[in-house]
Design an enzyme around this catalytic site. Structure first.
Site, mmCIF file in Angstrom:
data_model
loop_
_atom_site.group_PDB
_atom_site.id
_atom_site.type_symbol
_atom_site.label_atom_id
_atom_site.label_comp_id
_atom_site.label_asym_id
_atom_site.label_seq_id
_atom_site.Cartn_x
_atom_site.Cartn_y
_atom_site.Cartn_z
ATOM 1 N N HIS A 1 0.792 -1.232 0.000
ATOM 2 C CA HIS A 1 0.000 0.000 0.000
ATOM 3 C C HIS A 1 0.823 1.280 0.000
ATOM 4 O O HIS A 1 0.289 2.367 -0.059
ATOM 5 C CB HIS A 1 -0.920 0.027 1.232
ATOM 6 C CG HIS A 1 -0.192 0.273 2.514
ATOM 7 N ND1 HIS A 1 0.407 -0.732 3.216
ATOM 8 C CD2 HIS A 1 0.055 1.417 3.201
ATOM 9 C CE1 HIS A 1 0.988 -0.222 4.300
ATOM 10 N NE2 HIS A 1 0.797 1.068 4.304
HETATM 11 N N1 UDP Z 1 -2.276 -5.729 9.204
HETATM 12 C C1 UDP Z 1 -3.547 -6.030 9.643
HETATM 13 N N2 UDP Z 1 -4.510 -6.249 8.695
HETATM 14 C C2 UDP Z 1 -4.268 -6.169 7.350
HETATM 15 C C3 UDP Z 1 -2.952 -5.866 6.931
HETATM 16 C C4 UDP Z 1 -1.972 -5.640 7.879
HETATM 17 O O1 UDP Z 1 -3.801 -6.125 10.844
HETATM 18 O O2 UDP Z 1 -5.190 -6.350 6.572
HETATM 19 C C5 UDP Z 1 -1.256 -5.478 10.224
HETATM 20 C C6 UDP Z 1 0.055 -6.179 10.009
HETATM 21 O O3 UDP Z 1 0.039 -7.455 10.612
HETATM 22 C C7 UDP Z 1 1.030 -5.226 10.675
HETATM 23 C C8 UDP Z 1 0.398 -3.863 10.500
HETATM 24 O O4 UDP Z 1 -0.958 -4.100 10.164
HETATM 25 O O5 UDP Z 1 1.092 -5.466 12.060
HETATM 26 C C9 UDP Z 1 1.079 -3.068 9.434
HETATM 27 O O6 UDP Z 1 0.384 -1.910 9.192
HETATM 28 P P1 UDP Z 1 0.576 -1.046 7.886
HETATM 29 O O7 UDP Z 1 0.980 -1.931 6.774
HETATM 30 O O8 UDP Z 1 -0.670 -0.239 7.739
HETATM 31 O O9 UDP Z 1 1.709 -0.027 8.299
HETATM 32 P P2 UDP Z 1 3.294 -0.062 8.210
HETATM 33 O O10 UDP Z 1 3.765 -1.358 8.746
HETATM 34 O O11 UDP Z 1 3.651 0.109 6.771
HETATM 35 O O12 UDP Z 1 3.710 1.086 9.052
#
Ligand code: UDP
Length: 363
Positions: free
Chosen positions: A206
């Site tokens: 994303h």
């Molecule tokens: N995650 C979730 N549901 C989803 C996709 C990801 O709970 O459908 C969790 C994933 O396990 C991780 C977190 O969301 O713990 C990551 O969030 P995101 O990708 O939004 O942010 P980033 O890691 O890029 O900061």
């Protein structure tokens, strides 16, 4: 102590689940949700599933440019801080909510506590890099997930206020990984239940860098469509329309697009996956905790600690590069534990107790 915690986006809810549980054992916490993520499956589901206390304030700020969003949050958070008069403000990670809260508090001379401090990608092409740096530099205490992050703060002259406490996401991960996975609640984009196959790949994608146009996302999806097992891909609302259109136009039948899943399902999808492809900072760490091999699609590492023994490899948004990285074998050294022991939240509380009682927080 009276602490105002500000959260706004999915990864912050996951961190706050562990943080609030520990903080509230000995402190008074006022929880503020900026509203940055607001869909039920990007926000409310985490509060329900993870027993996160109901926010005391919801500022309802989402959408618009980075500046518009940050400005509206800044104003809203300043009002809350003036009313609540906390001893400190606590923020997690690197979103616009993090920066807005840190700035508002620092200007009011309220000590800022930054959890997940010191991460650096080394490029301002990554929009969150600015949030990370500015937040660290106006914080009073910096809680780092790894020793590498703490060293980065030492090099920026912030070593005297930086502590390596372990990754607070690991606290939350362990809490959910050790539970049975008896009620998966995964639905496709039309809301129909998805049966998780025995063997599958787990993917999330994303980031702005991979979804700002069709080309990078098409390359990633092309690679995933050619794999030897189905791919479960919970799509972020930001790029849902694009992912759905590309898969439909190109006939990518191996990819199961689903709505975002709750944290329990995401952890279990991680633990049982054949391999993982992602551009998420959080998910690549969870793959590492679970011992599941990961390919991280970005031009620069986010958690360099995971990039050992092919456990997590960088790939460009390029079909051939992703497939080549996926074909490598990983080697796991069980004694290598760079993210601590899953007790980061408790360690943060210990440091707060000590620094508050000695007056260091007000220095
Ligand atoms: N995650 C979730 N549901 C989803 C996709 C990801 O709970 O459908 C969790 C994933 O396990 C991780 C977190 O969301 O713990 C990551 O969030 P995101 O990708 O939004 O942010 P980033 O890691 O890029 O900061």
């Amino acid at each position: 102590m009276r602490i105002v915690t500000v959260v706004g986006a999915r990864p912050q809810f996951i961190k706050a689940a562990a943080g609030s549980r520990a903080l509230r054992r000995e402190h008074e916490e006022v929880l503020v949700h900026t509203g940055q993520h607001f869909d039920d499956n990007m926000s409310a589901i985490f509060f329900r599933e993870m027993d996160i206390p109901r926010p005391d304030y919801n500022l309802g700020v989402s959408g618009g440019t980075h500046a518009q969003m940050t400005a509206r949050m800044l104003t809203g958070i300043e009002e809350v801080l003036q009313k609540e008069q906390p001893d400190a403000l606590l923020v997690y990670g690197d979103t616009n909510s993090t920066l807005a809260a840190a700035l508002a508090a620092a200007k009011l001379r309220i000590p800022v506590l930054h959890v997940e401090a010191g991460n650096r990608l080394g490029t301002l092409d990554n929009p969150e890099e600015i949030n990370r740096k500015l937040t660290d530099h106006c914080s009073t205490l910096l809680f780092c997930a790894t020793e590498d992050a703490r060293q980065k703060l030492v090099r920026e002259g912030l070593g005297d206020r930086a502590y390596c406490v372990g990754n607070i996401m690991y606290d939350s991960f362990l809490h959910f990984a050790n539970r049975p996975w008896d009620h998966p609640n995964i639905v496709d984009l039309d809301g129909a239940p998805v049966a998780v196959p025995e063997t599958y790949y787990y993917m999330t994608c994303h980031r702005q860098e991979n979804t700002f146009s069709d080309e990078p996302l098409s390359q990633i999806l092309l690679a995933m469509n050619s794999l030897d097992a189905p791919v479960i891909y919970p799509v972020h609302p930001r790029n849902r329309e694009r992912a759905q259109r590309i898969c439909r136009q190109k006939g990518f039948g191996n990819i199961v697009l689903t709505q975002p899943v709750g944290y329990a399902d995401s952890v279990q999808l991680t633990c049982h996956a054949k391999k993982i492809v992602t551009d998420s900072g959080g998910l690549q760490c969870e793959a590492f905790y679970a011992g599941v091999q990961c390919v991280f699609v970005l031009d620069y590492p986010v958690w360099p600690e995971t990039m050992v023994g092919n456990r997590n490899q960088l790939a460009r948004a390029d079909c051939a590069d992703i497939l080549q990285k996926l074909s490598a074998q990983q080697v796991i050294d069980p004694s290598y534990q760079p993210f601590g022991d899953g007790h980061a939240a408790e360690r943060i509380c210990e440091i707060l107790r000590r620094d508050f009682s000695t007056g260091r927080l007000n220095a």
